[in-house]
Design a protein around this motif. Structure first.
Motif, short mmCIF file in Angstrom:
data_model
loop_
_atom_site.label_atom_id
_atom_site.label_comp_id
_atom_site.label_asym_id
_atom_site.label_seq_id
_atom_site.Cartn_x
_atom_site.Cartn_y
_atom_site.Cartn_z
N GLY A 113 19.64 -64.86 29.88
CA GLY A 113 20.39 -64.99 30.78
C GLY A 113 19.90 -64.35 32.22
N THR A 114 20.34 -65.01 33.48
CA THR A 114 19.87 -64.52 34.84
C THR A 114 20.83 -64.35 35.60
N VAL A 115 20.93 -63.15 36.53
CA VAL A 115 21.74 -62.84 37.74
C VAL A 115 21.06 -62.93 38.97
N ASN A 116 21.42 -63.79 39.77
CA ASN A 116 20.78 -63.70 41.07
C ASN A 116 21.32 -62.65 41.94
N LEU A 117 20.56 -61.80 42.38
CA LEU A 117 21.02 -60.31 42.82
C LEU A 117 21.19 -60.36 44.47
N ASP A 118 20.87 -61.58 44.94
CA ASP A 118 20.97 -61.67 46.41
C ASP A 118 22.19 -61.61 46.91
N GLY A 119 22.23 -60.61 47.54
CA GLY A 119 24.02 -60.26 48.22
C GLY A 119 24.92 -59.68 47.09
N VAL A 120 24.51 -59.21 46.20
CA VAL A 120 25.24 -58.48 45.04
C VAL A 120 25.51 -56.98 45.47
N GLN A 121 26.59 -56.45 45.55
CA GLN A 121 26.85 -55.33 45.96
C GLN A 121 26.56 -54.17 44.78
N VAL A 122 25.78 -53.28 45.03
CA VAL A 122 25.33 -52.24 44.14
C VAL A 122 26.14 -50.88 44.40
N GLU A 123 26.94 -50.31 43.62
CA GLU A 123 27.72 -49.12 43.85
C GLU A 123 27.79 -48.32 42.72
N LEU A 124 27.67 -47.03 42.81
CA LEU A 124 27.59 -45.96 41.70
C LEU A 124 29.10 -46.10 41.42
N ALA A 125 29.31 -45.99 39.96
CA ALA A 125 30.60 -46.12 39.34
C ALA A 125 30.83 -44.60 38.74
N TRP A 126 31.64 -43.95 39.60
CA TRP A 126 31.85 -42.53 39.20
C TRP A 126 32.78 -42.25 37.91
N THR A 127 32.76 -41.44 37.25
CA THR A 127 33.44 -41.17 35.83
C THR A 127 33.93 -39.80 36.17
N LEU A 128 34.99 -39.33 35.29
CA LEU A 128 35.49 -38.10 35.21
C LEU A 128 35.18 -37.38 33.82
N THR A 129 35.15 -36.07 34.09
CA THR A 129 35.05 -35.12 32.71
C THR A 129 36.50 -35.25 32.10
N ARG A 130 36.33 -34.49 30.92
CA ARG A 130 37.93 -34.43 30.34
C ARG A 130 39.04 -33.66 31.10
N LYS A 131 38.14 -32.77 31.99
CA LYS A 131 39.21 -31.71 32.88
C LYS A 131 39.53 -32.57 34.20
N GLY A 132 38.85 -33.98 34.22
CA GLY A 132 39.56 -34.50 35.75
C GLY A 132 38.53 -34.36 36.68
N ILE A 133 37.12 -33.74 36.45
CA ILE A 133 36.24 -33.65 37.56
C ILE A 133 35.11 -34.51 37.71
N LEU A 134 35.03 -34.85 38.72
CA LEU A 134 33.92 -35.88 38.99
C LEU A 134 32.66 -35.33 38.48
N ARG A 135 31.87 -36.20 37.77
CA ARG A 135 30.56 -35.73 37.10
C ARG A 135 29.31 -35.88 38.14
N PRO A 136 28.40 -35.09 38.11
CA PRO A 136 27.20 -35.32 39.18
C PRO A 136 26.96 -36.59 39.36
N GLN A 137 26.32 -36.71 40.39
CA GLN A 137 25.87 -37.97 40.84
C GLN A 137 25.01 -38.97 39.71
N TRP A 138 24.00 -38.40 39.46
CA TRP A 138 23.00 -39.12 38.43
C TRP A 138 23.26 -38.91 36.88
N SER A 139 24.64 -38.35 36.57
CA SER A 139 24.87 -38.11 34.93
C SER A 139 24.91 -39.58 34.47
N TYR A 140 24.33 -39.55 33.25
CA TYR A 140 24.08 -40.98 32.62
C TYR A 140 25.39 -41.59 32.27
N LYS A 141 26.48 -40.62 32.26
CA LYS A 141 27.81 -41.16 31.96
C LYS A 141 28.48 -42.04 33.18
N ASN A 142 27.71 -41.83 34.13
CA ASN A 142 28.25 -42.77 35.47
C ASN A 142 27.64 -43.99 35.32
#
Length: 212
Positions: A113-142
Protein backbone atom coordinates in the motif's frame (compact mmCIF):
# COMPACT_ATOMS: atom_id res chain seq x y z
CA UNK A 1 -51.61 36.13 -43.34
CA UNK A 2 -51.01 37.16 -39.76
CA UNK A 3 -51.14 33.58 -38.54
CA UNK A 4 -48.56 32.59 -41.16
CA UNK A 5 -46.20 35.31 -39.92
CA UNK A 6 -46.72 34.24 -36.31
CA UNK A 7 -46.10 30.60 -37.20
CA UNK A 8 -42.91 31.55 -39.04
CA UNK A 9 -41.67 33.59 -36.08
CA UNK A 10 -42.48 30.73 -33.71
CA UNK A 11 -40.61 28.18 -35.84
CA UNK A 12 -37.64 30.52 -36.17
CA UNK A 13 -37.56 30.94 -32.40
CA UNK A 14 -37.67 27.17 -31.91
CA UNK A 15 -34.77 26.69 -34.32
CA UNK A 16 -32.69 29.36 -32.56
CA UNK A 17 -33.43 27.82 -29.16
CA UNK A 18 -32.45 24.34 -30.38
CA UNK A 19 -29.21 25.71 -31.82
CA UNK A 20 -28.42 27.42 -28.52
CA UNK A 21 -29.05 24.20 -26.56
CA UNK A 22 -26.91 22.23 -29.01
CA UNK A 23 -24.00 24.67 -28.68
CA UNK A 24 -24.28 24.69 -24.86
CA UNK A 25 -24.37 20.88 -24.56
CA UNK A 26 -21.52 20.52 -27.05
CA UNK A 27 -19.42 22.97 -25.04
CA UNK A 28 -20.13 21.13 -21.76
CA UNK A 29 -19.30 17.82 -23.41
CA UNK A 30 -15.97 19.10 -24.68
CA UNK A 31 -15.03 20.46 -21.23
CA UNK A 32 -15.97 17.18 -19.54
CA UNK A 33 -13.95 15.22 -22.09
CA UNK A 34 -10.86 17.39 -21.55
CA UNK A 35 -11.18 17.03 -17.76
CA UNK A 36 -11.49 13.25 -18.08
CA UNK A 37 -8.37 13.11 -20.24
CA UNK A 38 -6.42 15.30 -17.79
CA UNK A 39 -7.53 13.22 -14.78
CA UNK A 40 -6.64 9.98 -16.52
CA UNK A 41 -3.21 11.31 -17.48
CA UNK A 42 -2.63 12.51 -13.90
CA UNK A 43 -3.52 9.06 -12.53
CA UNK A 44 -1.13 7.40 -14.98
CA UNK A 45 1.64 9.87 -14.05
CA UNK A 46 1.13 9.17 -10.34
CA UNK A 47 1.28 5.39 -10.74
CA UNK A 48 4.39 5.70 -12.95
CA UNK A 49 5.99 7.96 -10.32
CA UNK A 50 5.25 5.49 -7.49
CA UNK A 51 6.45 2.51 -9.54
CA UNK A 52 9.71 4.25 -10.41
CA UNK A 53 10.36 4.97 -6.72
CA UNK A 54 9.63 1.39 -5.70
CA UNK A 55 11.93 -0.05 -8.37
CA UNK A 56 14.76 2.42 -7.76
CA UNK A 57 17.87 0.59 -6.53
CA UNK A 58 19.81 3.40 -4.77
CA UNK A 59 18.61 4.33 -1.29
CA UNK A 60 19.29 7.89 -0.18
CA UNK A 61 20.30 8.79 3.35
CA UNK A 62 16.81 9.94 4.38
CA UNK A 63 15.11 6.89 2.83
CA UNK A 64 14.73 4.26 5.53
CA UNK A 65 13.01 0.90 5.97
CA UNK A 66 11.91 -1.15 8.92
CA UNK A 67 9.13 -2.74 10.95
CA UNK A 68 6.55 -0.77 12.91
CA UNK A 69 3.16 -1.26 14.48
CA UNK A 70 0.31 0.60 12.81
CA UNK A 71 -2.49 1.71 15.16
CA UNK A 72 -5.38 4.16 14.88
CA UNK A 73 -4.70 5.66 18.34
CA UNK A 74 -1.92 5.72 20.97
CA UNK A 75 -3.93 3.23 23.05
CA UNK A 76 -3.71 0.57 20.33
CA UNK A 77 0.04 -0.11 20.50
CA UNK A 78 -0.14 -3.61 21.97
CA UNK A 79 -2.83 -4.89 19.61
CA UNK A 80 -1.66 -3.12 16.44
CA UNK A 81 -0.59 -5.17 13.44
CA UNK A 82 3.10 -5.19 12.57
CA UNK A 83 3.90 -3.76 9.14
CA UNK A 84 7.03 -3.29 7.10
CA UNK A 85 7.56 0.15 5.60
CA UNK A 86 9.92 2.02 3.32
CA UNK A 87 10.09 5.76 2.79
CA UNK A 88 11.24 6.82 -0.67
CA UNK A 89 11.03 10.50 -1.60
CA UNK A 90 7.57 11.56 -0.37
CA UNK A 91 5.94 8.11 -0.54
CA UNK A 92 5.57 5.63 2.33
CA UNK A 93 5.30 2.04 1.06
CA UNK A 94 3.59 -0.32 3.53
CA UNK A 95 3.66 -4.12 3.37
CA UNK A 96 1.90 -6.68 5.55
CA UNK A 97 4.18 -9.12 7.40
CA UNK A 98 4.27 -12.85 8.04
CA UNK A 99 6.54 -15.19 9.97
CA UNK A 100 9.20 -17.14 8.11
CA UNK A 101 10.45 -20.62 9.02
CA UNK A 102 12.53 -19.26 11.87
CA UNK A 103 9.69 -17.20 13.35
CA UNK A 104 11.03 -13.85 12.14
CA UNK A 105 8.62 -11.35 10.68
CA UNK A 106 9.23 -10.67 7.01
CA UNK A 107 7.28 -8.53 4.57
CA UNK A 108 4.90 -10.34 2.25
CA UNK A 109 5.36 -10.46 -1.50
CA UNK A 110 2.04 -8.76 -2.10
CA UNK A 111 1.96 -5.31 -3.67
CA UNK A 112 2.48 -2.66 -0.99
CA UNK A 113 0.00 0.00 0.00
CA UNK A 114 1.16 3.58 -0.50
CA UNK A 115 0.74 6.79 1.47
CA UNK A 116 1.50 10.16 -0.12
CA UNK A 117 3.30 12.03 2.68
CA UNK A 118 3.19 15.41 0.95
CA UNK A 119 1.46 17.79 3.39
CA UNK A 120 0.97 15.12 6.07
CA UNK A 121 1.34 16.42 9.63
CA UNK A 122 3.86 14.42 11.69
CA UNK A 123 3.67 14.70 15.49
CA UNK A 124 5.02 12.81 18.47
CA UNK A 125 2.22 10.87 20.19
CA UNK A 126 3.18 11.05 23.87
CA UNK A 127 2.11 8.27 26.23
CA UNK A 128 1.92 8.07 30.03
CA UNK A 129 3.47 5.68 32.53
CA UNK A 130 1.27 3.82 35.00
CA UNK A 131 1.85 6.67 37.42
CA UNK A 132 0.51 9.17 34.90
CA UNK A 133 3.89 10.68 34.04
CA UNK A 134 4.88 11.55 30.51
CA UNK A 135 7.48 9.19 29.10
CA UNK A 136 10.80 10.58 27.79
CA UNK A 137 10.62 12.03 24.29
CA UNK A 138 12.27 9.13 22.47
CA UNK A 139 10.80 6.29 24.48
CA UNK A 140 9.82 3.43 22.16
CA UNK A 141 6.37 3.42 23.80
CA UNK A 142 5.66 6.83 22.30
CA UNK A 143 4.44 6.88 18.72
CA UNK A 144 4.42 9.01 15.61
CA UNK A 145 1.01 10.42 14.68
CA UNK A 146 0.37 10.99 10.97
CA UNK A 147 -2.66 13.02 9.92
CA UNK A 148 -4.07 14.86 6.92
CA UNK A 149 -7.33 16.84 6.76
CA UNK A 150 -8.39 15.41 3.40
CA UNK A 151 -6.40 12.30 2.40
CA UNK A 152 -6.24 8.83 3.98
CA UNK A 153 -2.92 8.03 5.67
CA UNK A 154 -3.64 4.32 6.15
CA UNK A 155 -3.38 2.35 2.89
CA UNK A 156 -6.65 0.95 1.48
CA UNK A 157 -8.79 2.68 4.15
CA UNK A 158 -10.48 6.03 4.69
CA UNK A 159 -8.64 6.81 7.96
CA UNK A 160 -7.08 10.28 7.91
CA UNK A 161 -4.91 9.70 11.00
CA UNK A 162 -2.86 6.87 12.50
CA UNK A 163 0.01 6.21 14.91
CA UNK A 164 3.23 4.35 14.13
CA UNK A 165 5.10 2.58 16.93
CA UNK A 166 8.77 1.74 16.37
CA UNK A 167 10.70 -1.07 18.11
CA UNK A 168 13.35 1.21 19.71
CA UNK A 169 13.75 4.83 20.71
CA UNK A 170 16.55 5.22 18.16
CA UNK A 171 14.26 4.03 15.36
CA UNK A 172 11.52 6.36 16.63
CA UNK A 173 13.84 9.35 16.24
CA UNK A 174 15.09 8.24 12.79
CA UNK A 175 11.58 7.71 11.45
CA UNK A 176 10.39 11.01 12.93
CA UNK A 177 13.13 12.87 11.04
CA UNK A 178 12.52 10.94 7.80
CA UNK A 179 8.76 11.44 7.92
CA UNK A 180 9.11 15.14 8.68
CA UNK A 181 11.47 15.55 5.74
CA UNK A 182 9.25 13.56 3.36
CA UNK A 183 6.12 15.51 4.37
CA UNK A 184 7.52 18.80 3.05
CA UNK A 185 8.81 17.41 -0.26
CA UNK A 186 7.02 18.21 -3.50
CA UNK A 187 5.94 15.26 -5.59
CA UNK A 188 6.53 15.05 -9.32
CA UNK A 189 2.75 15.11 -9.78
CA UNK A 190 -0.29 16.36 -7.88
CA UNK A 191 -0.17 15.77 -4.12
CA UNK A 192 -3.72 14.37 -4.22
CA UNK A 193 -3.82 10.89 -5.59
CA UNK A 194 -6.49 10.69 -8.33
CA UNK A 195 -9.05 7.96 -7.79
CA UNK A 196 -9.19 7.41 -11.57
CA UNK A 197 -10.36 9.13 -14.68
CA UNK A 198 -13.43 11.28 -14.15
CA UNK A 199 -16.24 9.73 -16.15
CA UNK A 200 -18.93 11.92 -17.74
CA UNK A 201 -22.55 11.19 -16.98
CA UNK A 202 -24.21 8.40 -18.96
CA UNK A 203 -26.13 10.75 -21.23
CA UNK A 204 -22.97 12.77 -21.79
CA UNK A 205 -20.95 9.68 -22.72
CA UNK A 206 -23.66 8.75 -25.22
CA UNK A 207 -23.58 12.27 -26.60
CA UNK A 208 -19.79 12.15 -26.94
CA UNK A 209 -19.97 8.91 -28.93
CA UNK A 210 -22.41 10.60 -31.29
CA UNK A 211 -20.53 13.84 -31.89
CA UNK A 212 -16.99 12.40 -32.06
Amino acid sequence: MSWVVLLGCFLAGVVVALLAVYCAVHSVARVALRQAHRSHASAQDYHSYVSSLLEAAPVKAHEISGHFRLALSPEGRKTAATKYGTIKANILFVWSTEEDETGRLERTRNAPGTVNLDGVQVELAWTLTRKGILRPQWSYKNGLRLSHPERPVVPKTAHTSCVLFLPTGHELERWWMALREASVMKAAVSSTRPAGAARPLTWLRHYLTVVE
